[in-house]
Design a protein around this motif. Structure first.
Motif, PDB file in Angstrom:
ATOM      1  N   GLU A  26       3.890  -5.176   8.689  1.00  0.00           N
ATOM      2  CA  GLU A  26       2.772  -5.082   8.131  1.00  0.00           C
ATOM      3  C   GLU A  26       2.212  -6.485   7.758  1.00  0.00           C
ATOM      4  O   GLU A  26       0.849  -6.692   7.408  1.00  0.00           O
ATOM      5  CB  GLU A  26       2.745  -4.150   7.118  1.00  0.00           C
ATOM      6  CG  GLU A  26       2.904  -2.524   7.740  1.00  0.00           C
ATOM      7  CD  GLU A  26       2.928  -1.525   6.487  1.00  0.00           C
ATOM      8  OE1 GLU A  26       2.796  -0.341   6.837  1.00  0.00           O
ATOM      9  OE2 GLU A  26       2.971  -1.901   5.326  1.00  0.00           O
TER      10      GLU A  26
ATOM     11  N   HIS B 103       0.754  -1.240  -0.030  1.00  0.00           N
ATOM     12  CA  HIS B 103      -0.013   0.116   0.073  1.00  0.00           C
ATOM     13  C   HIS B 103       0.865   1.404   0.024  1.00  0.00           C
ATOM     14  O   HIS B 103       0.645   2.326   0.481  1.00  0.00           O
ATOM     15  CB  HIS B 103      -0.932  -0.040   1.349  1.00  0.00           C
ATOM     16  CG  HIS B 103      -0.359  -0.025   2.630  1.00  0.00           C
ATOM     17  ND1 HIS B 103      -0.854  -0.496   3.603  1.00  0.00           N
ATOM     18  CD2 HIS B 103       1.076   0.489   2.963  1.00  0.00           C
ATOM     19  CE1 HIS B 103       0.066  -0.208   4.649  1.00  0.00           C
ATOM     20  NE2 HIS B 103       1.144   0.258   4.237  1.00  0.00           N
ATOM     21  N   VAL B 104       2.034   1.190  -0.746  1.00  0.00           N
ATOM     22  CA  VAL B 104       3.002   2.277  -0.609  1.00  0.00           C
ATOM     23  C   VAL B 104       2.378   3.551  -0.851  1.00  0.00           C
ATOM     24  O   VAL B 104       1.639   3.854  -2.101  1.00  0.00           O
ATOM     25  CB  VAL B 104       3.770   2.275  -1.510  1.00  0.00           C
ATOM     26  CG1 VAL B 104       5.278   2.975  -1.622  1.00  0.00           C
ATOM     27  CG2 VAL B 104       4.612   0.469  -1.332  1.00  0.00           C
ATOM     28  N   PRO B 105       2.419   4.691  -0.132  1.00  0.00           N
ATOM     29  CA  PRO B 105       1.968   5.977  -0.326  1.00  0.00           C
ATOM     30  C   PRO B 105       2.463   6.612  -1.706  1.00  0.00           C
ATOM     31  O   PRO B 105       1.553   7.225  -2.439  1.00  0.00           O
ATOM     32  CB  PRO B 105       2.531   6.921   0.664  1.00  0.00           C
ATOM     33  CG  PRO B 105       3.319   6.252   1.287  1.00  0.00           C
ATOM     34  CD  PRO B 105       3.260   4.884   1.158  1.00  0.00           C
TER      35      PRO B 105
ATOM     36  N   ALA C 244       9.153  -0.205  -5.255  1.00  0.00           N
ATOM     37  CA  ALA C 244       8.330   0.813  -5.395  1.00  0.00           C
ATOM     38  C   ALA C 244       8.621   1.796  -4.179  1.00  0.00           C
ATOM     39  O   ALA C 244       8.410   1.432  -3.261  1.00  0.00           O
ATOM     40  CB  ALA C 244       6.636   0.403  -5.468  1.00  0.00           C
ATOM     41  N   SER C 245       9.063   3.031  -4.489  1.00  0.00           N
ATOM     42  CA  SER C 245       9.511   3.637  -3.212  1.00  0.00           C
ATOM     43  C   SER C 245      10.625   2.707  -2.426  1.00  0.00           C
ATOM     44  O   SER C 245      11.478   2.221  -3.197  1.00  0.00           O
ATOM     45  CB  SER C 245       8.496   4.191  -2.483  1.00  0.00           C
ATOM     46  OG  SER C 245       8.956   5.047  -1.371  1.00  0.00           O
ATOM     47  N   ASN C 246      10.594   2.708  -1.418  1.00  0.00           N
ATOM     48  CA  ASN C 246      11.321   1.803  -0.443  1.00  0.00           C
ATOM     49  C   ASN C 246      10.806   0.558  -0.290  1.00  0.00           C
ATOM     50  O   ASN C 246      11.380  -0.201   0.648  1.00  0.00           O
ATOM     51  CB  ASN C 246      11.472   2.459   0.930  1.00  0.00           C
ATOM     52  CG  ASN C 246      11.755   4.015   0.994  1.00  0.00           C
ATOM     53  OD1 ASN C 246      13.008   4.055   0.409  1.00  0.00           O
ATOM     54  ND2 ASN C 246      11.206   4.947   1.168  1.00  0.00           N
ATOM     55  N   THR C 247       9.815   0.172  -1.198  1.00  0.00           N
ATOM     56  CA  THR C 247       9.191  -1.284  -0.672  1.00  0.00           C
ATOM     57  C   THR C 247       9.130  -2.315  -1.754  1.00  0.00           C
ATOM     58  O   THR C 247       9.129  -1.903  -2.932  1.00  0.00           O
ATOM     59  CB  THR C 247       7.554  -0.687  -0.501  1.00  0.00           C
ATOM     60  OG1 THR C 247       7.588   0.118   0.423  1.00  0.00           O
ATOM     61  CG2 THR C 247       6.941  -2.073   0.123  1.00  0.00           C
TER      62      THR C 247
ATOM     63  N   LEU D 247      11.929   1.791   6.748  1.00  0.00           N
ATOM     64  CA  LEU D 247      11.969   3.373   6.324  1.00  0.00           C
ATOM     65  C   LEU D 247      12.950   4.027   7.210  1.00  0.00           C
ATOM     66  O   LEU D 247      13.039   5.207   6.915  1.00  0.00           O
ATOM     67  CB  LEU D 247      10.497   3.863   6.590  1.00  0.00           C
ATOM     68  CG  LEU D 247       9.554   3.056   5.576  1.00  0.00           C
ATOM     69  CD1 LEU D 247       8.008   3.674   6.128  1.00  0.00           C
ATOM     70  CD2 LEU D 247       9.664   3.053   4.170  1.00  0.00           C
TER      71      LEU D 247
ATOM     72  N   HIS E 154      -1.398   4.985   9.652  1.00  0.00           N
ATOM     73  CA  HIS E 154      -0.264   5.260   9.709  1.00  0.00           C
ATOM     74  C   HIS E 154      -0.208   6.533  10.694  1.00  0.00           C
ATOM     75  O   HIS E 154       0.154   7.655  10.227  1.00  0.00           O
ATOM     76  CB  HIS E 154       0.552   5.628   8.453  1.00  0.00           C
ATOM     77  CG  HIS E 154       0.606   4.373   7.694  1.00  0.00           C
ATOM     78  ND1 HIS E 154      -0.354   3.763   6.826  1.00  0.00           N
ATOM     79  CD2 HIS E 154       1.568   3.465   7.372  1.00  0.00           C
ATOM     80  CE1 HIS E 154      -0.028   2.755   6.280  1.00  0.00           C
ATOM     81  NE2 HIS E 154       1.075   2.496   6.655  1.00  0.00           N
TER      82      HIS E 154
ATOM     83  N   HIS F  51      10.175  -4.006   3.760  1.00  0.00           N
ATOM     84  CA  HIS F  51      10.713  -2.645   3.792  1.00  0.00           C
ATOM     85  C   HIS F  51      10.954  -2.215   5.183  1.00  0.00           C
ATOM     86  O   HIS F  51      10.383  -2.797   6.141  1.00  0.00           O
ATOM     87  CB  HIS F  51       9.888  -1.761   3.051  1.00  0.00           C
ATOM     88  CG  HIS F  51       8.194  -1.420   3.520  1.00  0.00           C
ATOM     89  ND1 HIS F  51       7.369  -2.562   3.900  1.00  0.00           N
ATOM     90  CD2 HIS F  51       7.620  -0.195   3.877  1.00  0.00           C
ATOM     91  CE1 HIS F  51       6.426  -2.071   4.538  1.00  0.00           C
ATOM     92  NE2 HIS F  51       6.198  -0.625   4.327  1.00  0.00           N
TER      93      HIS F  51
ATOM     94  N   HIS G 162      -3.525   6.390   3.153  1.00  0.00           N
ATOM     95  CA  HIS G 162      -3.057   5.550   1.979  1.00  0.00           C
ATOM     96  C   HIS G 162      -3.079   3.985   2.221  1.00  0.00           C
ATOM     97  O   HIS G 162      -3.260   3.235   1.201  1.00  0.00           O
ATOM     98  CB  HIS G 162      -1.430   5.829   1.670  1.00  0.00           C
ATOM     99  CG  HIS G 162      -0.404   5.540   2.948  1.00  0.00           C
ATOM    100  ND1 HIS G 162      -0.263   6.481   3.750  1.00  0.00           N
ATOM    101  CD2 HIS G 162       0.229   4.303   3.047  1.00  0.00           C
ATOM    102  CE1 HIS G 162       0.660   5.634   4.490  1.00  0.00           C
ATOM    103  NE2 HIS G 162       1.034   4.608   3.905  1.00  0.00           N
TER     104      HIS G 162
HETATM  105  C1  DHB Z   1       6.433   3.580   2.434  1.00  0.00           C
HETATM  106  C2  DHB Z   1       5.768   2.573   2.522  1.00  0.00           C
HETATM  107  C3  DHB Z   1       4.819   2.300   3.339  1.00  0.00           C
HETATM  108  O1  DHB Z   1       4.191   1.061   3.816  1.00  0.00           O
HETATM  109  C4  DHB Z   1       4.318   3.249   4.229  1.00  0.00           C
HETATM  110  O2  DHB Z   1       3.350   3.177   5.015  1.00  0.00           O
HETATM  111  C5  DHB Z   1       5.126   4.566   3.953  1.00  0.00           C
HETATM  112  C6  DHB Z   1       6.145   4.570   3.218  1.00  0.00           C
HETATM  113  C7  DHB Z   1       7.625   3.839   1.598  1.00  0.00           C
HETATM  114  O3  DHB Z   1       8.073   2.816   0.882  1.00  0.00           O
HETATM  115  O4  DHB Z   1       7.843   4.867   1.084  1.00  0.00           O
END
Ligand code: DHB
Ligand code: FE
Length: 289
Positions: free
Chosen positions: A243, A12-14, A275-278, A198, A59, A196, A125
């Motif tokens: 998660e 569910h990455v924002p 995808a982002s940090n995930t 953060l 969150h 992931h 998100h």
């Molecule tokens: C990211 C992933 C998440 O699950 C989250 O809640 C906030 C940020 C991320 O990869 O940036």
């Protein structure tokens, strides 16, 4: 009678929500991710669920650190997209299903799970990004395809619930749905993960081998997977990998956990980094008709 017919699992990455809202889904970074959900969007249109029970985590948006329910169910008629710092996402308001949600609360609490009843909350998100991935981009006037019952799980502030507790809650939710006296096609979605982290020294951690093993076990041996202790999630999948316990709620609600029934069919499986940090994982499991 209402029945749970399928479960869906997704990260569910924002940043995925931002990519949708800013029209970036066809950019080279994002296209492979959205392509991986194309069969799922098609599938959802055919399935036409009447209600989605959407398991996610807040969150620190609707619930601040002032009060932290372990498991909460949204019984409101509508849930507004939350302002997470950049304004609310320009997505439709989430329409709830107060009757089924109240019934689930009644049944599940009588089965000894102490859900917090939430009659008013905004959704972040954790809930709206899975809807965007699975439903595309409806305008606020079009709305999401069906009502959604939010089930919020604390995976942010320790102590968080065990995988086993989540799995057992899924089983109780199935029982609750099956005792609702209306012919409804209900899906349950588990969201969050995959690997992931953060913050801290291991920020950016991705463990694809472990993630894929988690997907295998979720399909084939969920009862064993439910016994995995928190420390294994955090060590192998990073601090936010915890998660993933929420996926066990959706898996615990499938027919093969309730009694003798075939294992659910894997309709779709997808894994994508990054995808982002995930690491993004996605599964669709269908119960036999
Ligand atoms: C990211 C992933 C998440 O699950 C989250 O809640 C906030 C940020 C991320 O990869 O940036
Ligand atoms: Fe998250």
């Amino acid at each position: 009678m209402a029945r749970i017919t399928a479960s869906v699992y997704t990260s569910h990455v924002p940043a995925i929500g931002a990519a949708v809202d800013l029209g970036k889904t066809h950019e080279p970074y994002w296209q492979p991710l959205f392509d991986g959900f194309a069969p799922s969007r098609q599938w959802l249109k055919v399935q036409k669920p009447d209600v989605i029970i959407l398991v996610y985590n807040d969150h620190a948006t609707a619930f601040s650190l002032d009060f932290i329910p372990t498991f909460a169910i949204g019984t409101a008629a509508a849930f507004a997209p939350a302002d997470e710092g950049w304004g609310p996402r320009p997505v439709p308001t989430v329409v709830g299903h107060p009757e089924l949600a109240s019934h689930i609360a009644q049944s599940v609490i009588q089965q000894d799970f102490d859900l917090t009843i939430v009659n008013k909350m905004d959704v972040d998100h954790g809930l709206t990004v899975p809807l965007s991935l699975m439903c595309g981009e409806p305008t606020p006037a079009q709305g999401w395809p069906c009502p959604v019952i939010p089930v919020a799980v604390n995976v942010v502030q320790y102590p968080v619930p065990s995988g086993q507790r989540c799995f057992d809650l899924g089983r109780a939710i199935r029982k609750a749905v099956e005792s609702f006296d209306e012919d409804l096609n209900v899906q349950i979605w588990g969201t969050g993960g995959m690997s992931h982290q953060l913050q801290g020294a291991r920020a950016g951690l991705i463990n694809s081998d472990w993630d894929n093993r988690f997907l295998d076990l979720l399909i084939e041996n969920p009862t064993g997977l439910a016994r995995l202790p928190h420390i294994d999630y955090v060590r192998e999948a990073g601090s936010e990998g915890i998660e993933l316990v929420m996926w066990l709620i959706a898996r615990g609600a499938m027919a093969d956990i309730a009694g003798p029934a075939p294992r659910p069919r894997v309709h779709h499986r997808f894994y994508h980094v990054p995808a982002s940090n995930t690491a993004v994982g996605h599964l669709i499991l269908e119960d036999a008709p």
